[in-house]
Design an enzyme around this catalytic site. Sequence first.
Site, PDB file in Angstrom:
ATOM      1  N   ALA A 168       0.845  -1.187   0.000  1.00 47.78           N
ATOM      2  CA  ALA A 168       0.000   0.000   0.000  1.00 47.78           C
ATOM      3  C   ALA A 168       0.886   1.244   0.000  1.00 47.78           C
ATOM      4  O   ALA A 168       1.006   1.955   0.991  1.00 47.78           O
ATOM      5  CB  ALA A 168      -0.920  -0.004   1.221  1.00 47.78           C
ATOM      6  N   GLY A 213       0.646   3.946  -1.953  1.00 55.07           N
ATOM      7  CA  GLY A 213       0.071   5.136  -2.548  1.00 55.07           C
ATOM      8  C   GLY A 213      -0.381   4.917  -3.971  1.00 55.07           C
ATOM      9  O   GLY A 213      -0.162   3.864  -4.569  1.00 55.07           O
ATOM     10  N   ARG A 214      -1.018   5.947  -4.493  1.00 57.03           N
ATOM     11  CA  ARG A 214      -1.563   5.876  -5.842  1.00 57.03           C
ATOM     12  C   ARG A 214      -1.135   7.093  -6.636  1.00 57.03           C
ATOM     13  O   ARG A 214      -0.744   8.121  -6.067  1.00 57.03           O
ATOM     14  CB  ARG A 214      -3.102   5.842  -5.801  1.00 57.03           C
ATOM     15  CG  ARG A 214      -3.673   4.586  -5.192  1.00 57.03           C
ATOM     16  CD  ARG A 214      -5.145   4.774  -4.908  1.00 57.03           C
ATOM     17  NE  ARG A 214      -5.368   5.747  -3.839  1.00 57.03           N
ATOM     18  CZ  ARG A 214      -6.550   6.257  -3.532  1.00 57.03           C
ATOM     19  NH1 ARG A 214      -7.609   5.920  -4.236  1.00 57.03           N
ATOM     20  NH2 ARG A 214      -6.684   7.102  -2.531  1.00 57.03           N
ATOM     21  N   ASP A 223      -9.622  11.489  -8.523  1.00 62.19           N
ATOM     22  CA  ASP A 223      -8.198  11.206  -8.330  1.00 62.19           C
ATOM     23  C   ASP A 223      -7.319  11.802  -9.412  1.00 62.19           C
ATOM     24  O   ASP A 223      -6.170  12.169  -9.157  1.00 62.19           O
ATOM     25  CB  ASP A 223      -7.970   9.689  -8.279  1.00 62.19           C
ATOM     26  CG  ASP A 223      -8.598   9.045  -7.059  1.00 62.19           C
ATOM     27  OD1 ASP A 223      -9.217   9.772  -6.269  1.00 62.19           O
ATOM     28  OD2 ASP A 223      -8.471   7.825  -6.908  1.00 62.19           O
ATOM     29  N   ALA A 258     -13.293   9.014  -2.359  1.00 65.52           N
ATOM     30  CA  ALA A 258     -14.515   8.861  -3.149  1.00 65.52           C
ATOM     31  C   ALA A 258     -15.465  10.025  -2.942  1.00 65.52           C
ATOM     32  O   ALA A 258     -16.048  10.557  -3.898  1.00 65.52           O
ATOM     33  CB  ALA A 258     -15.202   7.544  -2.795  1.00 65.52           C
ATOM     34  N   HIS A 268     -29.875  11.560  24.160  1.00 66.11           N
ATOM     35  CA  HIS A 268     -29.193  10.694  25.132  1.00 66.11           C
ATOM     36  C   HIS A 268     -29.967   9.380  25.273  1.00 66.11           C
ATOM     37  O   HIS A 268     -31.194   9.390  25.360  1.00 66.11           O
ATOM     38  CB  HIS A 268     -29.129  11.393  26.495  1.00 66.11           C
ATOM     39  CG  HIS A 268     -28.559  10.533  27.572  1.00 66.11           C
ATOM     40  ND1 HIS A 268     -27.200  10.335  27.715  1.00 66.11           N
ATOM     41  CD2 HIS A 268     -29.160   9.802  28.546  1.00 66.11           C
ATOM     42  CE1 HIS A 268     -26.991   9.535  28.739  1.00 66.11           C
ATOM     43  NE2 HIS A 268     -28.161   9.187  29.257  1.00 66.11           N
TER      44      HIS A 268
END
Length: 268
Positions: free
Chosen positions: A61, A63-64, A104, A112, A237
């Site tokens: 993972a 990054g993109r 993106d 998103a 509450h």
Amino acid sequence: MLPKLIPLEDDDASKELAKQFKKRGIELNLETQCDKVEDTGDGLRVHFGGQAKECDLMLVATGRGPNVEGLGLEEIGVELDRKKGIAADEHRRTTVPHIYATGDCAGYWQLAHTAFREAEVAAENAMGHDAVVDNRGVPRPIYTDPEIASVGLTEQAAREQYGDDVVTGSFPWVANGRAIMQNETTGWVKTIHESRYGEFLGLVMVGPHVTDLVEAGVVALDAEATIETVADGMTAHPTLSEAIKEAGLVALGRPIHVATRRRTAAKA
């Protein structure tokens, strides 16, 4: 490779996540780089920082990046950068006025929900209206366990802008009735505001369902609310949303369900 988890988020949230991971036996190896991965037949052997670990699976993972090359955009005059994406203004209009870019590929938030909003704004402008994307109230959910959610400024960013005028209030889930009923008391809620005018600047939360609760902070920021508005509003509450109000009350020095911190007596 970085010194802490979620490095772009609030330091307190990063510390809380690391603490909860360690409680669950998750080993953290920060400030180190993966050198090699071997397939052992039964799994993987990952080499990093002069050591090797056996594992079943590895998640990469890192990054993109935007996929904007080879589309002919340069030929028609749309400015772009291979790493940052297509250049677009707050209307999400590109350097070619009748072409818009959202999501993106446009080099802003890679989320998103930001893409949804950007598309709405682009469509409004394409139809002759005037709309802009306001980046102040972008919710930042992180779907870890415990969940993390933030909106607005982190405490560190707020102090860089407002210095000593920044005030925070933190309320623990262990003091929230609904969290106790659900047996989900890990974490806390923190409000951030500036003290001159009481302007609400940010909300940071770690704990149960905070990715749903963060919308309250989005509305407060979009409405340019004060910390008094957040703290003095009425909440049902028992609910988890009470913790946001209570954090605001802590920030104002008027806590209800946690003890007031006693000031240390001055020494002669």
